[in-house]
Design a protein around this motif. Structure first.
Motif, PDB file in Angstrom:
ATOM      1  N   GLU A 382     -13.786  -2.862  -5.501  1.00  0.00           N
ATOM      2  CA  GLU A 382     -14.249  -3.970  -4.667  1.00  0.00           C
ATOM      3  C   GLU A 382     -13.892  -3.693  -3.219  1.00  0.00           C
ATOM      4  O   GLU A 382     -12.745  -3.376  -2.890  1.00  0.00           O
ATOM      5  CB  GLU A 382     -13.601  -5.283  -5.120  1.00  0.00           C
ATOM      6  CG  GLU A 382     -14.079  -6.487  -4.332  1.00  0.00           C
ATOM      7  CD  GLU A 382     -13.426  -7.775  -4.785  1.00  0.00           C
ATOM      8  OE1 GLU A 382     -13.963  -8.403  -5.717  1.00  0.00           O
ATOM      9  OE2 GLU A 382     -12.380  -8.151  -4.216  1.00  0.00           O
ATOM     10  N   ASP A 383     -14.884  -3.813  -2.360  1.00  0.00           N
ATOM     11  CA  ASP A 383     -14.688  -3.563  -0.938  1.00  0.00           C
ATOM     12  C   ASP A 383     -13.983  -4.768  -0.318  1.00  0.00           C
ATOM     13  O   ASP A 383     -14.555  -5.872  -0.305  1.00  0.00           O
ATOM     14  CB  ASP A 383     -16.039  -3.320  -0.270  1.00  0.00           C
ATOM     15  CG  ASP A 383     -15.902  -2.762   1.141  1.00  0.00           C
ATOM     16  OD1 ASP A 383     -14.884  -3.042   1.798  1.00  0.00           O
ATOM     17  OD2 ASP A 383     -16.833  -2.060   1.587  1.00  0.00           O
ATOM     18  N   PRO A 384     -12.758  -4.609   0.209  1.00  0.00           N
ATOM     19  CA  PRO A 384     -12.042  -5.767   0.766  1.00  0.00           C
ATOM     20  C   PRO A 384     -12.704  -6.332   2.016  1.00  0.00           C
ATOM     21  O   PRO A 384     -12.418  -7.469   2.407  1.00  0.00           O
ATOM     22  CB  PRO A 384     -10.651  -5.200   1.076  1.00  0.00           C
ATOM     23  CG  PRO A 384     -10.846  -3.735   1.216  1.00  0.00           C
ATOM     24  CD  PRO A 384     -11.964  -3.387   0.287  1.00  0.00           C
ATOM     25  N   ARG A 385     -13.615  -5.580   2.626  1.00  0.00           N
ATOM     26  CA  ARG A 385     -14.260  -6.054   3.852  1.00  0.00           C
ATOM     27  C   ARG A 385     -15.307  -7.133   3.575  1.00  0.00           C
ATOM     28  O   ARG A 385     -15.569  -7.974   4.437  1.00  0.00           O
ATOM     29  CB  ARG A 385     -14.905  -4.877   4.592  1.00  0.00           C
ATOM     30  CG  ARG A 385     -13.901  -3.819   5.045  1.00  0.00           C
ATOM     31  CD  ARG A 385     -14.596  -2.565   5.546  1.00  0.00           C
ATOM     32  NE  ARG A 385     -15.354  -1.889   4.487  1.00  0.00           N
ATOM     33  CZ  ARG A 385     -15.992  -0.722   4.658  1.00  0.00           C
ATOM     34  NH1 ARG A 385     -15.960  -0.124   5.835  1.00  0.00           N
ATOM     35  NH2 ARG A 385     -16.654  -0.186   3.653  1.00  0.00           N
ATOM     36  N   LYS A 387     -15.831  -8.223  -0.061  1.00  0.00           N
ATOM     37  CA  LYS A 387     -15.595  -8.723  -1.423  1.00  0.00           C
ATOM     38  C   LYS A 387     -16.726  -8.373  -2.386  1.00  0.00           C
ATOM     39  O   LYS A 387     -16.925  -9.040  -3.396  1.00  0.00           O
ATOM     40  CB  LYS A 387     -15.373 -10.250  -1.434  1.00  0.00           C
ATOM     41  CG  LYS A 387     -14.283 -10.733  -0.506  1.00  0.00           C
ATOM     42  CD  LYS A 387     -12.930 -10.105  -0.818  1.00  0.00           C
ATOM     43  CE  LYS A 387     -11.854 -10.622   0.111  1.00  0.00           C
ATOM     44  NZ  LYS A 387     -10.543  -9.957  -0.126  1.00  0.00           N
ATOM     45  N   ARG A 389     -18.754  -5.412  -4.840  1.00  0.00           N
ATOM     46  CA  ARG A 389     -18.500  -4.182  -5.584  1.00  0.00           C
ATOM     47  C   ARG A 389     -19.202  -3.013  -4.890  1.00  0.00           C
ATOM     48  O   ARG A 389     -20.247  -3.185  -4.257  1.00  0.00           O
ATOM     49  CB  ARG A 389     -18.986  -4.310  -7.022  1.00  0.00           C
ATOM     50  CG  ARG A 389     -18.278  -5.387  -7.832  1.00  0.00           C
ATOM     51  CD  ARG A 389     -18.685  -5.334  -9.288  1.00  0.00           C
ATOM     52  NE  ARG A 389     -18.160  -4.137  -9.935  1.00  0.00           N
ATOM     53  CZ  ARG A 389     -16.952  -4.049 -10.505  1.00  0.00           C
ATOM     54  NH1 ARG A 389     -16.152  -5.097 -10.511  1.00  0.00           N
ATOM     55  NH2 ARG A 389     -16.560  -2.935 -11.082  1.00  0.00           N
ATOM     56  N   PRO A 432     -14.958   1.516   1.214  1.00  0.00           N
ATOM     57  CA  PRO A 432     -13.569   1.428   1.686  1.00  0.00           C
ATOM     58  C   PRO A 432     -12.804   2.724   1.410  1.00  0.00           C
ATOM     59  O   PRO A 432     -11.831   2.752   0.645  1.00  0.00           O
ATOM     60  CB  PRO A 432     -13.017   0.240   0.898  1.00  0.00           C
ATOM     61  CG  PRO A 432     -13.784   0.249  -0.376  1.00  0.00           C
ATOM     62  CD  PRO A 432     -15.167   0.717  -0.019  1.00  0.00           C
ATOM     63  N   ASP A 464      -9.249   0.204  -0.658  1.00  0.00           N
ATOM     64  CA  ASP A 464      -9.420  -1.086  -1.316  1.00  0.00           C
ATOM     65  C   ASP A 464      -8.204  -1.387  -2.187  1.00  0.00           C
ATOM     66  O   ASP A 464      -7.208  -0.670  -2.170  1.00  0.00           O
ATOM     67  CB  ASP A 464     -10.730  -1.136  -2.105  1.00  0.00           C
ATOM     68  CG  ASP A 464     -10.708  -0.317  -3.387  1.00  0.00           C
ATOM     69  OD1 ASP A 464      -9.767   0.465  -3.559  1.00  0.00           O
ATOM     70  OD2 ASP A 464     -11.639  -0.454  -4.197  1.00  0.00           O
ATOM     71  N   HIS A 465      -8.278  -2.478  -2.969  1.00  0.00           N
ATOM     72  CA  HIS A 465      -7.107  -2.935  -3.730  1.00  0.00           C
ATOM     73  C   HIS A 465      -6.729  -1.943  -4.822  1.00  0.00           C
ATOM     74  O   HIS A 465      -5.558  -1.701  -5.087  1.00  0.00           O
ATOM     75  CB  HIS A 465      -7.412  -4.311  -4.338  1.00  0.00           C
ATOM     76  CG  HIS A 465      -7.847  -5.313  -3.324  1.00  0.00           C
ATOM     77  ND1 HIS A 465      -7.036  -5.716  -2.280  1.00  0.00           N
ATOM     78  CD2 HIS A 465      -9.021  -5.988  -3.157  1.00  0.00           C
ATOM     79  CE1 HIS A 465      -7.688  -6.601  -1.529  1.00  0.00           C
ATOM     80  NE2 HIS A 465      -8.884  -6.785  -2.046  1.00  0.00           N
ATOM     81  N   ALA A 467      -8.947   1.527  -6.782  1.00  0.00           N
ATOM     82  CA  ALA A 467     -10.225   2.181  -7.055  1.00  0.00           C
ATOM     83  C   ALA A 467     -10.121   2.956  -8.354  1.00  0.00           C
ATOM     84  O   ALA A 467      -9.051   3.462  -8.716  1.00  0.00           O
ATOM     85  CB  ALA A 467     -10.617   3.111  -5.921  1.00  0.00           C
ATOM     86  N   PRO A 516      -4.092   1.414  -3.687  1.00  0.00           N
ATOM     87  CA  PRO A 516      -4.401   1.373  -2.257  1.00  0.00           C
ATOM     88  C   PRO A 516      -3.451   2.281  -1.473  1.00  0.00           C
ATOM     89  O   PRO A 516      -2.242   2.268  -1.690  1.00  0.00           O
ATOM     90  CB  PRO A 516      -4.211  -0.105  -1.894  1.00  0.00           C
ATOM     91  CG  PRO A 516      -3.480  -0.725  -3.036  1.00  0.00           C
ATOM     92  CD  PRO A 516      -3.801   0.079  -4.233  1.00  0.00           C
TER      93      PRO A 516
END
Length: 570
Positions: A382-385, A387, A389, A432, A464-465, A467, A516
């Motif tokens: 999930e891309d933290p920028r 939210k 996928r 990410p 990301d959180h 991967a 991360p």
């Protein structure tokens, strides 16, 4: 000419027009696709096909699809004997003429005044087609675990998309909006092909166009037969082994390798390739459908027999070539064997076997062992920028091998591949991930009178959180071979580094979670050298050192020359 109405000038116009259409399809696809894998890396092929599914023209795309794309279109012809104008078909089943599930075929018939002219087909690699692993590159033991498998189905009728079929597809992928965009790009590229074919039919007449497409196939066959006939007759053998299938069996400490064996027989204007003695199919996804094996053969043959590209690469060119492999072997797999790695890994190695076998007949025309792997790395999470996928899919470039009279080429897609690098800026903007370095590996090209091309190494940091990384690298145990005294290239290698800097080696196939701040480091193989290193000219060797291709240690170890003496020569 088979049809007296086709004079030589008209034939040339038609032939070149057909190949121009395939090239134009590629432009449409690249300009309208969503994923970086298609827009930037070019992991697709575009082609025109006759009404019975034979490939008439392919763009300057991927040799890996030479043998399997015609089977894909023929599967549609068989499943839908009564196609209609405004229809579009889709499928990806390796057991119905596909290659592996991420390669999705979109097939569109072209009509003019009610007459079927042929088909346009775009095969595009989707970065994700489902399965338990982002990127659909998990080490599974049945094709059912590799993602969404579509037999030939009708996607559009009367120019209207079937929303039920579309919904099934988009419900089974991690990035549905991106997949919808790529699918629309494939449809658009085919529409351009249909439009251009209709224009040709309007100018020359549909009967003449259809006859001309048939003549293009016959022309390629005649050219290929004449080129084959010019080679010496004989029989040759070559074999190699692969690292494994990604499945470590109970009681084993590492992945078990397996062998592929080839016999080449050249007689008159025909070539016969027999893979008798190749190991049985394996549990993991290193099993190839026969059409994938054939693609590797055709790519190798084209490079050896027709380096000047006199015979257009279409179904006619392959008529003088037979490919046989035992059913149930890794080169002719039985359903439901998993196949996702084999599409590129097996065809890479089969092409290299072709070079090895031909080295006994025409040594001046072959190269040594190439990179031999597509060096796949995928990331998903999930891309933290935003939210959302994401799935990233990359192929690392390695060494193109040395051949008689020429050094190899550094950092390039080799043999069956023709993809480009995704620009770092595009990658980092889309996903990410941070690319920490991308560089040549000194000494990775096999030493020889002519040096093998260098491999590359690349590092990523995950932002990301968490991967999930998937990888598929061959030649971690079997480095690319040298020929005629040339030394092998460097093997592949992958390591994973946790956020605290602790590094561990990873296997060449499978998946791993990356925290991360964690890093993944991949080394793509170099390629084999050609001829004894002692025969390399000193000025060439000095240039290698000055360019950073060969280190001081490599000069001493591989060429038996002291660096100071070499530099004093200047």
């Amino acid at each position: 000419m088979n049809d007296s109405r086709i004079d030589p000038v008209t034939f040339e116009v038609l032939k070149n027009s057909l190949f121009s259409i395939a090239a134009e399809m590629k432009v449409v696809l690249a300009k309208t696709a969503y994923s970086p894998l298609l827009k930037s890396a070019g992991d697709y092929s575009c082609g025109l096909f006759s009404a019975n599914g034979e490939m008439v023209a392919q763009g300057a795309d991927l040799p890996i699809h030479l043998g399997s794309m015609p089977d894909a279109v023929k599967a549609v012809v068989k499943a839908f004997p009564q196609v209609e104008e405004g229809d579009v078909y889709i499928h990806n089943d390796p057991y119905f003429g596909g290659s592996h599930l991420p390669d999705v075929n979109v097939v569109t018939p072209a009509f003019y005044d009610g007459q079927l002219l042929g088909f346009g087909c775009v095969r595009a690699h989707w970065p994700d087609i489902g399965s338990a692993t982002p990127g659909s590159y998990g080490a599974v033991t049945e094709i059912f675990g590799e993602g969404l498998r579509l037999p030939p189905v009708r996607l559009m009728h009367q120019d209207q998309i079937d929303r039920n079929v579309e919904a099934i597809i988009l419900a089974n992928v991690r990035t549905p909006e991106e997949r919808r965009g790529d699918l629309s790009a494939q449809i658009a590229a085919n529409r351009r092909a249909v439009s251009r074919l209709q224009s040709l039919a309007g100018k020359h007449g549909s009967d003449l166009l259809v006859s001309g497409m048939s003549e293009v196939l016959d022309y390629s066959e005649r050219m290929m037969r004449s080129l084959i006939a010019a080679l010496p007759d004989g029989t040759a053998r070559f074999e190699d082994f692969l690292d494994g299938d990604g499945i470590v069996e109970q009681g084993e400490s590492e992945d078990a390798g397996f062998a592929i064996r080839m016999q080449l027989r050249k007689q008159g204007d025909r070539l016969a390739f027999d893979f008798e003695g190749t190991d049985p199919q394996v549990r993991g996804p290193m099993n190839a459908p026969l059409s994938v094996t054939a693609s590797g053969v055709y790519a190798g043959v084209k490079m050896v027999v027709d380096p000047g590209s006199l015979a257009p690469p279409n179904s006619g060119a392959w008529r003088p070539i037979s490919v046989d492999a035992p059913e149930g072997s890794v080169l002719n797999a039985r359903f439901p064997a998993p196949v996702v790695y084999a599409n590129h890994e097996i065809s890479h190695r089969v092409a290299d076997l072709v070079f090895g076998a031909f080295s006994e007949l025409v040594p001046e025309r072959v190269c040594a062992g190439n990179q031999g792997t597509s060096s796949i790395i995928t990331f998903g999470g999930e891309d933290p920028r935003n939210k959302r996928r994401y799935v990233s899919y990359e192929t690392l470039k390695g060494g193109f091998a040395a051949r008689a009279g020429k050094d190899g080429i550094n950092a390039i897609a080799t043999t069956i591949s023709n993809t480009m690098n995704t620009p770092v800026e595009v990658l980092e903007m889309s996903f990410p991930l941070r690319v920490d370095y991308y560089e040549l590996i000194p000494d990775s090209g096999g030493a020889g009178r002519f040096r093998g091309g260098l491999g590359t190494r690349r590092g990523w940091t995950v932002l990301d959180h968490r991967a999930r990384a998937g990888m598929c690298l061959e030649r971690t145990k079997s480095p690319p071979f040298g020929l005629f005294g040339g030394q092998p290239g460097s093997p592949a290698r992958i390591t994973v580094e946790d956020p605290h800097g602790v590094t561990q080696a990873a296997g060449g196939k499978g998946g791993i979670d990356v925290l991360p701040g964690g890093k993944v480091h991949v080394e793509a193989p170099g390629s084999g050298g050609f001829g004894p290193p002692s025969e390399r000219k000193r000025d060439k060797l000095r240039d290698d050192v000055l360019n950073g291709y060969v280190s001081a240690e490599g000069v001493r170890r591989d060429y038996g020359v002291q660096l100071d003496d070499l530099l004093d020569d200047s």
